[in-house]
Write an enzyme that holds these catalytic residues in place. Structure first.
Site, PDB file in Angstrom:
ATOM      1  N   TRP A  10       8.241 -16.871  -3.969  1.00  0.00           N
ATOM      2  CA  TRP A  10       7.458 -15.712  -3.521  1.00  0.00           C
ATOM      3  C   TRP A  10       6.388 -15.455  -4.582  1.00  0.00           C
ATOM      4  CZ3 TRP A  10       8.568 -10.182  -5.096  1.00  0.00           C
ATOM      5  CH2 TRP A  10       7.744  -9.282  -4.404  1.00  0.00           C
TER       6      TRP A  10
ATOM      7  N   ASP B  67      17.454 -12.640  -6.295  1.00  0.00           N
ATOM      8  CA  ASP B  67      16.555 -11.772  -5.540  1.00  0.00           C
ATOM      9  C   ASP B  67      17.065 -11.774  -4.095  1.00  0.00           C
ATOM     10  OD1 ASP B  67      14.549 -10.465  -4.233  1.00  0.00           O
ATOM     11  OD2 ASP B  67      12.916 -11.785  -4.885  1.00  0.00           O
TER      12      ASP B  67
ATOM     13  N   LYS C 103      13.109  -5.181   4.665  1.00  0.00           N
ATOM     14  CA  LYS C 103      13.183  -6.011   5.876  1.00  0.00           C
ATOM     15  C   LYS C 103      14.389  -5.645   6.736  1.00  0.00           C
ATOM     16  CE  LYS C 103      10.383  -8.109   3.158  1.00  0.00           C
ATOM     17  NZ  LYS C 103       9.215  -8.910   3.171  1.00  0.00           N
TER      18      LYS C 103
END
Ligand code: KET
Length: 457
Positions: free
Chosen positions: A185, A266, A302
């Site tokens: 990311w 993460d 999300k």
């Protein structure tokens, strides 16, 4: 001199309306600055600006647009009806509208009814949130929770939690390095850079197999200095959508253990990879079972669709509750001068949803629906690509990848073509967010991908 002074006087009154003659700019420049910081060319221009009333920020250069959020800005500016935003990883309905989960609306209604106040939270955040977020991640019956060995503090979503952890690493492990996957990311690099934590990459994606370069990954983790922080995506690796298998996770744990590294997970997509919260916590729970001390950043952007609420957490699993207490105290110490204390609204939503058995079950069903919709468009896109592309190219990687994204393999020029010709907005690394795609747009997307893949070098 008189005319120069006159132009300065003039500039203070009419600076915006009357452009100054070239030579009037030299007045400030001739005065030497005492501050040793004012050395560079840009700073000399700033000092000139004082006398002629040009901006004091003249030396500030234009920052490039963000590679992910900048795509949404470009999308908003496009007036073509065909436009499609597959840039940011944000869930849309089949009608391509943003989605507020029903459980979120119910939790908010409860909060209004209770007439909750807006007092400051403690630095570590809402206690009820911190409790449920750790339980959701590790499992409520996990010994690390029972033994009070997890330091959890509420963070500003995934990004803020990662950033706080990076600040902690910088303060307490100043010689340690972070290892990040290649690719990862995009913001991971920014986060470590800004926290002044040196990082390097480990191999992850193999373009030849469009899969995991497992041997490369293990070799690079092994080659890193002992005691490095190894950043791992808990599930639904971003941007590739390729996760290690359970057996591979075991081997990754072996090498991390051997090297005395510290795993740093993460977890931004718990529940979104497989549709199951427990299945998506597999990697983290495996490492915990194996007795590691580790860090985990969590996000509810999300899985609960709380993007703008900025709600997440940083969890540090320690080998004793005493160490946990001390780590927590230092995380609070870092948070206080950064943002003082976190926002309450999202924390209450999560605490209400995860902490209430009925809402929790409803959430799981809603999440399955969201993950299911993404799986459906993934399937449809694959079928459209395979049917329409007559070249014989194998598109099955689209089906093998999991989570919100598909890593198409399109390079920058091809991705640019997707946007310029087809008005499809995506990141320049070839990543598309399937969460922003509908079944009815799959065919159009397949046409665009096939055209870009075969006709742009
Ligand atoms: N980690 C990963 C792996 C990740 O993809 C994101 C967000 C985050 C953390 C942080 O999300 P937050 O909203 O701070 O909890 N990724 C999407 C959005 C973004 O880039 O900010 C994305 O990749 O599109």
């Amino acid at each position: 001199m008189a005319s120069a002074l006159a132009s300065v006087a003039l500039s203070t009154t009419f600076a915006r309306a009357v452009p100054l003659p070239e030579n009037s700019m030299r007045i400030g420049a001739e005065k030497k600055h005492d501050n040793p910081l004012f050395k560079g060319k840009a700073f000399r221009r700033v000092s000139m600006a004082v006398s002629v009333n040009v901006s004091r920020f003249e030396g500030v250069t234009m920052a490039p647009p963000d590679p992910i959020l900048g795509v949404s800005e470009a999308f908003r500016a496009d007036t073509n009806d065909l436009k499609l935003n597959l840039g940011v990883g944000a869930y849309r309905t089949e009608e391509l509208q943003p989605y507020v989960l029903n459980v979120v609306k119910k939790a908010e209604k409860l909060m209004l009814e209770r007439g909750e106040n807006k007092e400051y939270l403690p630095i570590e955040g809402l206690a009820a949130f911190n409790k449920v977020t750790a339980e959701l991640l590790f499992g409520a019956d996990n010994s690390v929770i029972q033994e009070g060995r997890v330091a959890t503090i509420q963070g500003l979503s995934g990004t803020g939690s990662l950033r706080l952890a990076a600040a902690f690493i910088h303060r307490y492990f100043p010689d340690a390095k972070a290892l990040i996957s290649s690719p990862t990311w995009g913001n991971h690099k920014n986060i470590f850079n800004d926290a002044r934590v040196p990082w390097s990459e480990y191999r992850y994606y193999d373009p030849r197999t469009v899969g995991l370069d497992f041997d490369g990954m293990v070799a690079d983790i092994k080659a890193a200095p002992d005691g490095s922080f190894v950043l791992l995506h808990g599930c639904a690796h971003n941007p590739t959508g390729i996760d290690p298998t359970p057996e591979q996770w075991e081997k990754i744990a072996d090498v991390i253990q051997e090297k005395n590294h510290i795993p740093f997970f993460d977890v931004a997509y718990q529940g979104f990879a497989s549709g199951s919260l427990d299945a998506d916590a597999y990697s983290v729970r495996l490492f915990v079972r194996r007795g590691f001390e580790l860090l985990v950043a969590q996000s509810y952007s999300k899985n609960l669709g709380l993007y703008a609420e900025r709600i997440g957490a940083i969890n540090v699993v320690c080998s004793s509750s005493d160490a946990g207490t001390r780590v927590k105290s230092q995380l609070k110490r870092l948070a206080r001068p950064m943002y003082s204390n976190p926002p309450v609204h999202g924390a209450r939503i999560v605490a209400n949803v995860v902490g209430d058995p009925n809402l929790f079950n409803e959430w799981k069903q809603e999440m399955e629906l969201m993950a299911g919709r993404i799986k459906n468009v993934r399937q449809r896109l694959y079928e459209n690509l395979s049917e329409k592309d007559k070249s014989g190219k194998d598109w099955s990687f689209v089906l093998k990848q999991i989570g919100m994204f598909s890593y198409t393999g399109l390079h920058k020029a091809q991705s640019d073509h997707m946007t310029d010709k087809w008005h499809i907005y995506m990141t320049k690394d070839g990543r598309i967010s399937l969460a922003g795609l509908s079944l009815s747009k799959c065919e159009y997307l397949a046409d665009a991908i096939i055209d870009s893949f075969h006709n742009v070098d």
